[in-house]
Write a protein that holds these residues in place. Structure first.
Motif, PDB file in Angstrom:
ATOM      1  N   VAL A 165      29.171  28.210 -25.533  1.00  0.00           N
ATOM      2  CA  VAL A 165      30.629  28.235 -25.403  1.00  0.00           C
ATOM      3  C   VAL A 165      31.072  27.794 -24.008  1.00  0.00           C
ATOM      4  O   VAL A 165      30.421  28.113 -23.017  1.00  0.00           O
ATOM      5  N   ASP A 166      32.180  27.017 -23.924  1.00  0.00           N
ATOM      6  CA  ASP A 166      32.707  26.572 -22.625  1.00  0.00           C
ATOM      7  C   ASP A 166      33.643  27.608 -22.006  1.00  0.00           C
ATOM      8  O   ASP A 166      33.593  27.864 -20.813  1.00  0.00           O
ATOM      9  N   ILE A 167      34.556  28.148 -22.825  1.00  0.00           N
ATOM     10  CA  ILE A 167      35.554  29.084 -22.275  1.00  0.00           C
ATOM     11  C   ILE A 167      35.513  30.400 -23.056  1.00  0.00           C
ATOM     12  O   ILE A 167      35.653  30.407 -24.290  1.00  0.00           O
ATOM     13  N   LEU A 168      35.351  31.487 -22.343  1.00  0.00           N
ATOM     14  CA  LEU A 168      35.442  32.805 -22.982  1.00  0.00           C
ATOM     15  C   LEU A 168      36.821  33.378 -22.675  1.00  0.00           C
ATOM     16  O   LEU A 168      37.267  33.368 -21.521  1.00  0.00           O
ATOM     17  N   MET A 169      37.521  33.856 -23.723  1.00  0.00           N
ATOM     18  CA  MET A 169      38.869  34.404 -23.539  1.00  0.00           C
ATOM     19  C   MET A 169      38.873  35.840 -24.035  1.00  0.00           C
ATOM     20  O   MET A 169      38.874  36.080 -25.253  1.00  0.00           O
TER      21      MET A 169
END
Ligand code: AMP
Length: 302
Positions: A165-169
């Motif tokens: 994953v590139d972005i964890l939100m």
């Protein structure tokens, strides 16, 4: 650019100091898809039970949301019940029933496989990974959400998914729980070692913070006099954020900052009324007007 989302489509029971609903449509993927569809075309992957009626499915109609990947199975839909504290800042989960999600084996329709933007909304991490593996070629951007239920209950699976994953939100409590660090900047550094190169920390009424290679960017929450129900605010934030980026086709620092503002705008509309009520009648012009209001909110001279 189309945006793929996998996550829960659910029925929720909600209780806040402003009222109570016994059963309303919810689910992380539902909130996300409705929000993101104001910006781009959304391909939804989820499962519902035979209690999900044609009238329930109307939430997706007349929007840029493809539901070819919304499977119907015998049994009950995902059900979640939550209750908020007096100041709406804390929430307890009263019930989580996975129901048809327990045996869900997602199979992406062919025309979903080329999606360049992917959002793995809150659901079992092995399902998130399964969907991601079915996407053909390298997506331009993969972001995901998760929650304490999976951080404590499926930690090893979650860490495996995070590698892709590139972005964890996630929210601030989840950030601390996942990293075992109290300080959010230290927590971000810790989380970068797990896979993501950027972290978006959702902080409820205190706004949201993006930490990545460019540094830190903070956006406030839109000040509201009467928020009613914070359910889905995080998913709507993610929908605004990812929808904006997919439409912009850019991940420059400037685009990411604007995406943070659109995330905050969509999150703020979500909390104005119970469940999806406010989003059902939201108009694009209202979104852009509120985004302009954020300029006024944050501009100052030195
Ligand atoms: P949020 O307020 O952003 O955390 O999202 C709330 C939505 O997430 C509700 O509509 C629920 O149906 C859904 N939800 C709650 N718990 C879970 C879970 N463990 N997995 C997937 N979705 C969930």
């Amino acid at each position: 650019m189309s945006l793929l989302v996998v996550g829960s489509v659910a029925f929720d029971a909600l209780e806040s100091p402003y009222g109570k609903v016994e059963r309303t449509i919810g689910g992380a993927a539902t909130y996300f898809a409705v929000s993101a569809s104001f910006f781009t075309h959304v391909n939804l992957v989820a499962i519902v039970g035979d209690d999900f009626s044609k009238a329930d499915a109307r939430i997706f109609h007349g929007r840029a949301i493809n539901i070819d990947g919304l499977e119907r199975a015998a049994g009950k839909s995902f059900f979640w019940a939550g209750k908020y504290s007096q100041n709406l800042n804390e929430r307890v989960t009263l019930l989580t029933e996975l129901n048809v999600f327990a045996d869900f084996k997602p199979k992406l329709p062919d025309h979903y496989r080329k999606s360049k933007y992917v959002f793995l909304a809150n659901i079992a991490p092995e399902l998130q990974r399964d969907v991601l593996q079915q996407v053909k070629g390298a997506p331009k951007l993969v972001a995901m959400d998760t929650m304490n239920y999976w951080i404590s209950g499926s930690n090893a699976e979650l860490r495996e998914t995070l590698k892709h994953v590139d972005i964890l939100m996630i929210n601030d409590t989840e950030t601390r729980e996942l990293s075992s660090e109290h300080n959010l900047l230290r927590a971000a550094k810790h989380i970068f070692k797990m896979g993501p190169s950027a972290l978006v920390i959702k902080r409820g009424e205190y706004g949201a913070m993006l930490v990545d290679k460019h540094g830190v960017f903070c956006v406030p929450a839109f000040p509201l006099e009467e928020p009613h129900d914070p359910t889905g605010a995080g998913d709507c934030f993610a929908g605004g954020f990812m929808g904006y980026l997919a439409n912009a086709g850019s991940q420059s620092d400037a685009a990411l900052r604007r995406a943070m503002v659109y995330g905050s705008v969509l999150g703020s509309f979500a909390v104005e009324e119970f469940g999806l009520d406010r989003l059902r009648r939201l108009k694009k012009a209202e979104i852009h007007a509120r985004a302009r209001h954020f300029l006024k909110l944050t501009q100052f001279a030195l």
